[in-house]
Motif scaffolding. Structure first.
Motif, mmCIF file in Angstrom:
data_model
loop_
_atom_site.group_PDB
_atom_site.id
_atom_site.type_symbol
_atom_site.label_atom_id
_atom_site.label_comp_id
_atom_site.label_asym_id
_atom_site.label_seq_id
_atom_site.Cartn_x
_atom_site.Cartn_y
_atom_site.Cartn_z
ATOM 1 N N ARG A 172 11.460 13.481 -30.005
ATOM 2 C CA ARG A 172 12.468 12.591 -30.575
ATOM 3 C C ARG A 172 13.527 13.423 -31.276
ATOM 4 O O ARG A 172 13.219 14.467 -31.872
ATOM 5 N N ASP A 173 14.779 12.948 -31.201
ATOM 6 C CA ASP A 173 15.839 13.652 -31.905
ATOM 7 C C ASP A 173 15.853 13.256 -33.375
ATOM 8 O O ASP A 173 14.993 12.486 -33.840
ATOM 9 N N ARG A 174 16.817 13.748 -34.114
ATOM 10 C CA ARG A 174 16.841 13.499 -35.562
ATOM 11 C C ARG A 174 17.057 12.029 -35.899
ATOM 12 O O ARG A 174 16.758 11.588 -37.010
ATOM 13 N N SER A 175 17.600 11.285 -34.962
ATOM 14 C CA SER A 175 17.801 9.852 -35.175
ATOM 15 C C SER A 175 16.595 9.027 -34.751
ATOM 16 O O SER A 175 16.608 7.806 -34.862
ATOM 17 N N GLY A 176 15.571 9.715 -34.242
ATOM 18 C CA GLY A 176 14.363 9.025 -33.801
ATOM 19 C C GLY A 176 14.407 8.551 -32.366
ATOM 20 O O GLY A 176 13.478 7.872 -31.898
ATOM 21 N N ARG A 177 15.464 8.905 -31.637
ATOM 22 C CA ARG A 177 15.561 8.472 -30.237
ATOM 23 C C ARG A 177 14.628 9.316 -29.375
ATOM 24 O O ARG A 177 14.660 10.549 -29.422
ATOM 25 N N PRO A 178 13.787 8.655 -28.567
ATOM 26 C CA PRO A 178 12.813 9.402 -27.753
ATOM 27 C C PRO A 178 13.414 9.898 -26.442
ATOM 28 O O PRO A 178 14.344 9.297 -25.899
ATOM 29 N N THR A 179 12.875 10.989 -25.955
ATOM 30 C CA THR A 179 13.166 11.466 -24.602
ATOM 31 C C THR A 179 11.858 11.522 -23.834
ATOM 32 O O THR A 179 10.882 12.114 -24.302
ATOM 33 N N THR A 180 11.849 10.890 -22.673
ATOM 34 C CA THR A 180 10.647 10.860 -21.827
ATOM 35 C C THR A 180 10.988 11.423 -20.456
ATOM 36 O O THR A 180 12.053 11.137 -19.901
ATOM 37 N N VAL A 181 10.098 12.242 -19.928
ATOM 38 C CA VAL A 181 10.237 12.751 -18.572
ATOM 39 C C VAL A 181 9.377 11.904 -17.641
ATOM 40 O O VAL A 181 8.182 11.706 -17.896
ATOM 41 N N VAL A 182 10.000 11.406 -16.587
ATOM 42 C CA VAL A 182 9.279 10.702 -15.528
ATOM 43 C C VAL A 182 9.005 11.702 -14.419
ATOM 44 O O VAL A 182 9.939 12.297 -13.860
ATOM 45 N N THR A 183 7.744 11.926 -14.124
ATOM 46 C CA THR A 183 7.352 12.798 -13.018
ATOM 47 C C THR A 183 6.717 11.933 -11.950
ATOM 48 O O THR A 183 5.698 11.287 -12.205
ATOM 49 N N GLU A 184 7.335 11.899 -10.793
ATOM 50 C CA GLU A 184 6.825 11.038 -9.720
ATOM 51 C C GLU A 184 6.414 11.876 -8.517
ATOM 52 O O GLU A 184 7.201 12.670 -8.002
ATOM 53 N N ALA A 185 5.176 11.665 -8.093
ATOM 54 C CA ALA A 185 4.635 12.357 -6.919
ATOM 55 C C ALA A 185 4.459 11.353 -5.791
ATOM 56 O O ALA A 185 3.727 10.373 -5.935
ATOM 57 N N THR A 186 5.147 11.587 -4.683
ATOM 58 C CA THR A 186 4.970 10.782 -3.478
ATOM 59 C C THR A 186 4.090 11.572 -2.522
ATOM 60 O O THR A 186 4.463 12.661 -2.080
ATOM 61 N N ILE A 187 2.913 11.040 -2.236
ATOM 62 C CA ILE A 187 1.949 11.736 -1.376
ATOM 63 C C ILE A 187 1.819 10.926 -0.098
ATOM 64 O O ILE A 187 1.169 9.882 -0.057
ATOM 65 N N ALA A 188 2.510 11.386 0.938
ATOM 66 C CA ALA A 188 2.629 10.648 2.194
ATOM 67 C C ALA A 188 1.477 10.992 3.127
ATOM 68 O O ALA A 188 1.074 12.149 3.259
ATOM 69 N N SER A 201 15.353 12.579 -2.603
ATOM 70 C CA SER A 201 16.627 11.890 -2.813
ATOM 71 C C SER A 201 16.418 10.394 -3.000
ATOM 72 O O SER A 201 17.025 9.770 -3.882
ATOM 73 N N THR A 202 15.534 9.818 -2.182
ATOM 74 C CA THR A 202 15.243 8.378 -2.306
ATOM 75 C C THR A 202 14.594 8.076 -3.650
ATOM 76 O O THR A 202 14.960 7.106 -4.332
ATOM 77 N N ALA A 203 13.614 8.905 -4.052
ATOM 78 C CA ALA A 203 12.931 8.680 -5.329
ATOM 79 C C ALA A 203 13.902 8.792 -6.497
ATOM 80 O O ALA A 203 13.865 7.998 -7.442
ATOM 81 N N ARG A 204 14.783 9.772 -6.443
ATOM 82 C CA ARG A 204 15.748 9.946 -7.533
ATOM 83 C C ARG A 204 16.700 8.765 -7.614
ATOM 84 O O ARG A 204 17.050 8.300 -8.711
ATOM 85 N N ARG A 205 17.143 8.252 -6.474
ATOM 86 C CA ARG A 205 18.061 7.122 -6.495
ATOM 87 C C ARG A 205 17.404 5.904 -7.136
ATOM 88 O O ARG A 205 18.017 5.203 -7.944
ATOM 89 N N LEU A 206 16.155 5.657 -6.800
ATOM 90 C CA LEU A 206 15.436 4.538 -7.404
ATOM 91 C C LEU A 206 15.303 4.722 -8.911
ATOM 92 O O LEU A 206 15.457 3.772 -9.681
ATOM 93 N N TRP A 207 15.047 5.956 -9.341
ATOM 94 C CA TRP A 207 14.817 6.171 -10.763
ATOM 95 C C TRP A 207 16.094 6.191 -11.578
ATOM 96 O O TRP A 207 16.049 5.991 -12.795
ATOM 97 N N VAL A 208 17.230 6.393 -10.941
ATOM 98 C CA VAL A 208 18.480 6.209 -11.670
ATOM 99 C C VAL A 208 18.570 4.762 -12.149
ATOM 100 O O VAL A 208 18.929 4.475 -13.292
#
Length: 347
Positions: A280-296, A319-326
């Motif tokens: 969290r930054d000094r204002s308390g805002r959180p940062t979260t990393v989304v890690t997505e594994a596609t196992i075809a 590219s498809t996964a990133r577009r969805l997560w945007v």
């Protein structure tokens, strides 16, 4: 789904009979034209806040055991260290001579150097500033953390408030490694891990929010429960053609949601979404990393060729996964912002 063979399968299931397997077409594409937007039925009645909340609370009650996903298996090599931040703590990662993953505090106990991109020799990481060698059992003021490479993702176990430590992370069922290929993407958002999970526990948004990717989506309430959502959906290939599948969403722990294809093309394939709080930054805002594994995975004979071309296919899958997560991170970030403002919608 509206295809005849799917209707037959649903009738068989309702009657308690095993669904008859039809002879599979060599072409997985089906003629399923996109519904015009002005004729597309809204899903807000089906997306009942109480239903989503029950699944969300069930997921948040599942103990992660202190385990956090911190990257892809390919992120850490054998000769240099890598650092990550989890819950405001800097973590250094490196590999032992046998290839196993090691983890420890990311700060050198000598003068506080960041242990990133340091040399790795003899199972130890050497600080870039003065060459202090660090590793398991070397110093009492610098203790390592349990770590695991599951073949696709990297995990570290840290003391985490409200979580009882477990010996290993709760890994979902995956297709055999020798008959699949994995693609991993990571993105950051201003939200908490729970917001990421809440987003994925609302599958009803798929056709409206991601029309370029999904259509013909219905949630099978009869087959679903608080800990399992069963969905029929078509993955868009063109405006006229799509690949219909049946999938289920489950949460093995409070920071993970898994989509598994249970019927249709790619049966057994999984998409694992893991959310890790960076800090969290000094204002308390959180940062979260989304890690997505596609196992075809596929049992088609031609899939062996696809596996051999995995280095060429991974950029398209990523590219498809990133577009969805945007889109989906905007959803998760909005959920956090509303909560931070003290506003409550639905649940």
């Amino acid at each position: 789904m509206s295809l005849p063979h799917d209707l037959v399968a649903h009738v068989d299931r309702a009657a308690g009979r095993p669904a008859a397997r039809e002879r599979r077409s060599p072409n997985p594409l089906r003629l399923m034209p996109e519904e015009p937007r002005d004729r597309l039925a809204g899903t807000w009645r089906q997306a009942r806040p109480s239903r989503i909340r029950r699944s969300f609370l069930d997921a948040q009650g599942r103990n992660p055991g202190g385990w956090h996903v911190i990257g892809a298996s390919t992120d850490v090599g054998t000769t240099r260290s890598v650092t990550r931040t989890v819950g405001g703590r800097e973590i250094v990662l490196w590999r032992a001579g046998d290839g196993s993953l090691l983890a420890g505090p990311g700060t050198c106990p000598h003068l506080g150097a960041l242990l990133d991109d340091c040399e790795v020799m003899h199972d130890q990481v050497y600080c870039r500033w003065h060459g202090l060698a660090l590793g398991p059992g070397v110093r009492r003021d610098w203790l390592t953390f349990p770590a695991q490479d599951d073949g696709v993702l990297l995990w570290v176990r840290l003391p985490t408030e409200g979580e009882e430590p477990t010996d290993a992370p709760a890994l979902p069922v995956r297709p055999p490694a020798e008959a699949s290929f994995a693609t991993v993407v990571a993105l950051r958002g201003t939200c908490e891990p729970s917001d990421v999970i809440a987003n994925r526990l609302d599958p009803w948004h798929g056709t409206w929010y991601h029309p370029y990717a999904f259509s013909h989506l219905t949630v099978d309430d009869a087959a679903s429960s608080d800990d399992r959502l069963v969905v029929d959906v078509a993955f868009r290939v063109t405006r006229r053609y799509a690949v219909p599948v049946r999938a289920e969403f489950t949460c093995p722990d409070a920071r993970t949601i898994v989509m598994t294809i249970v019927e249709g093309e790619g049966e057994g394939s999984v998409v694992e979404t893991h959310a890790t709080l960076v800090g969290r930054d000094r204002s308390g805002r959180p940062t979260t990393v989304v890690t997505e594994a596609t196992i075809a995975h596929s049992d088609r004979k031609g899939f062996a060729v696809a596996r051999s071309l995995a280095p060429l296919l991974r950029p398209a899958v990523a590219s498809t996964a990133r577009r969805l997560w945007v889109d989906d991170l905007a959803y998760a970030e909005r959920r956090w912002l509303l909560r931070d403002r003290g506003e409550t919608y639905g649940y």
